[in-house]
Design an enzyme around this catalytic site. Structure first.
Site, short mmCIF file in Angstrom:
data_model
loop_
_atom_site.label_atom_id
_atom_site.label_comp_id
_atom_site.label_asym_id
_atom_site.label_seq_id
_atom_site.Cartn_x
_atom_site.Cartn_y
_atom_site.Cartn_z
N THR A 30 -19.87 -18.28 16.19
CA THR A 30 -20.52 -19.62 16.61
C THR A 30 -20.55 -20.01 18.03
O THR A 30 -19.86 -19.45 18.73
CB THR A 30 -19.19 -20.64 15.91
OG1 THR A 30 -19.13 -20.60 14.80
CG2 THR A 30 -19.20 -22.10 16.60
N HIS A 179 -19.51 -16.30 3.79
CA HIS A 179 -18.27 -16.37 4.80
C HIS A 179 -16.91 -16.50 3.99
O HIS A 179 -16.79 -17.83 3.80
CB HIS A 179 -18.45 -17.24 6.10
CG HIS A 179 -17.46 -16.88 7.12
ND1 HIS A 179 -16.63 -16.28 7.20
CD2 HIS A 179 -17.46 -17.51 8.40
CE1 HIS A 179 -15.97 -16.13 8.21
NE2 HIS A 179 -16.45 -16.91 9.03
N ASN A 182 -11.62 -15.95 7.67
CA ASN A 182 -11.33 -16.88 8.73
C ASN A 182 -10.66 -18.21 8.62
O ASN A 182 -11.06 -19.09 9.46
CB ASN A 182 -12.40 -16.98 9.93
CG ASN A 182 -12.74 -15.36 10.43
OD1 ASN A 182 -12.34 -14.45 9.97
ND2 ASN A 182 -13.55 -15.73 11.51
N TYR A 184 -12.02 -20.46 6.19
CA TYR A 184 -13.08 -21.58 5.80
C TYR A 184 -12.89 -21.63 4.03
O TYR A 184 -11.98 -20.76 3.41
CB TYR A 184 -14.32 -20.94 6.32
CG TYR A 184 -14.34 -20.99 7.77
CD1 TYR A 184 -13.99 -22.12 8.70
CD2 TYR A 184 -14.62 -19.73 8.41
CE1 TYR A 184 -14.02 -22.15 9.97
CE2 TYR A 184 -14.29 -19.86 9.80
CZ TYR A 184 -14.29 -20.94 10.62
OH TYR A 184 -14.31 -21.02 11.99
N ASN A 239 -7.37 -20.33 11.64
CA ASN A 239 -7.37 -21.52 11.22
C ASN A 239 -6.39 -22.08 10.34
O ASN A 239 -6.63 -22.60 9.39
CB ASN A 239 -8.68 -21.64 10.51
CG ASN A 239 -9.98 -21.96 11.61
OD1 ASN A 239 -9.88 -22.63 12.58
ND2 ASN A 239 -11.01 -21.11 11.30
#
Length: 363
Positions: A30, A179, A182, A184, A239
């Protein structure tokens, strides 16, 4: 062994479906330069600078307004976004590299200040990530509690991934990466502490993997399995992803590897830092390698020598480098020639202009 010839890391890698100029992958990162969530000329310059990678995987790109968790991340759900990405894929292809777009729906990892009007925060269950999120309007704010996707909402979200994948091919991408790492949305379905559903998408390992596998199959059916990859980060707690039973983690990703192999996806991309520290992590990486017969990419603290060894020993097929690519746009050249690596400036990772983005020097 690569002793008196070019090390295997820097040689072309030809497969039945796609050819790469070398085995070096630019990892998805990102960078928050997509003003109004639209890819732009500055981003085109950035990716073109790094097109000596055999494969570029873009920053996380939302398939939906609901998935725009961070400030200034791009999307691929509107015509203007498709046109913006076309400039980028053209620039990368002009330098004979391949580029895949990473489809990243942030799920509960967001704040409503970062979402456009009409979008909503969704997740498998009504569970806050318990983390913080930067917003351009108000600075750092705590994440908000999501609403659980309804059965109809799950179907709609899967279709958003499919539409985004089709848009990516229209925009000139060589393929897409899902994805599922992580912390998400896709990984939120996998973890029993972020997914407390009682329908067919919750409960057992197989049920919690259902959303990931249905997205993967639907996308592969839409654009081709040879253009579809997926990313996993087993044992990772980024996260706000809670730890859960290590044996269940192992069972989850062993099952995913078997099912993804049946689909014939092009690659599995591991973010393996956490796994390499976990008690059964190394065993899991080997197990994924054993069951998945496609391309295995690993991103996990590699040096040049470690990357060469891992490829020569057939542990992996390609190696991804992350932050080293930020400050070294010509990273493959520097690695191959033993040239020093510039250190990245962390304060500019997520700013909005060219500083710390396109102004790093070439060797």
């Amino acid at each position: 062994m690569s002793t008196d010839k070019t090390p295997i890391l820097f040689t072309p890698f030809d497969t039945q479906n796609i050819s790469f100029g070398n085995r070096i992958v630019m990892a998805p990162m990102t960078r928050s330069r997509a003003i109004n969530n639209i890819p732009n000329d500055l981003m085109s310059e950035y990716y073109a600078q790094r097109a000596s990678a055999g494969l570029i995987i873009t920053e996380g790109t939302s398939p939906s307004p609901n998935g725009l968790g961070y400030s200034r991340i791009p999307g691929i759900f509107s015509n203007v976004q498709i046109e913006g990405w076309k400039k980028i894929t053209d620039a990368v292809h002009a330098k004979d590299s391949k580029i895949f777009i990473q489809l990243m729906h942030t799920g509960r990892v967001t704040h409503s200040d970062n979402l456009p009007d009409g979008a909503k925060i969704v997740a498998p269950s009504v569970i806050n990530s318990g983390t913080e999120m930067w917003t351009d309007n108000a600075g750092v704010l705590p994440t908000e509690t999501p609403e659980a996707l309804s059965p109809e909402g799950v179907i709609d979200t899967i279709q958003e991934y499919v539409t985004a994948a089709k848009n990516a091919i229209t925009a000139g991408f060589d393929g897409i990466e899902l994805h599922s790492a992580n912390g998400y949305l896709m990984e939120q379905f996998l973890n029993p502490k972020s997914n407390e559903r009682t329908d067919e998408y919750g409960g057992s390992v197989e049920n919690r993997a259902r959303f990931v596998l249905e997205v993967a199959k639907a996308v592969a059916d839409a654009i081709g399995k040879e253009k579809t990859g997926i990313r996993f980060s087993p044992y990772n707690t980024f996260n706000g992803m809670p730890d859960y039973d290590a044996d269940e983690v192992f069972e989850t990703y062993e099952y995913l590897a078997k099912e993804i192999d049946k689909m014939g996806l092009l690659y599995v991309h591991l973010f393996s830092n956490a796994a390499k520290q976990a008690p059964r992590g190394a065993e899991l990486i080997s197990t994924i390698r054993a069951y998945f017969k496609g391309i295995l990419i690993d991103n996990g603290g590699f040096t040049k020598d470690k990357a060469i060894t891992a490829i020569e020993s057939h542990e992996v097929d390609m190696v991804a480098f992350g932050t080293a690519f930020l400050a070294n746009p010509d990273l493959p050249y520097r690695l191959q020639n033993g040239i020093y690596l510039t250190q990245p400036e962390e304060s500019t990772f997520y700013s909005a202009d060219e500083k710390g983005y396109t102004d790093y020097p070439f060797a």
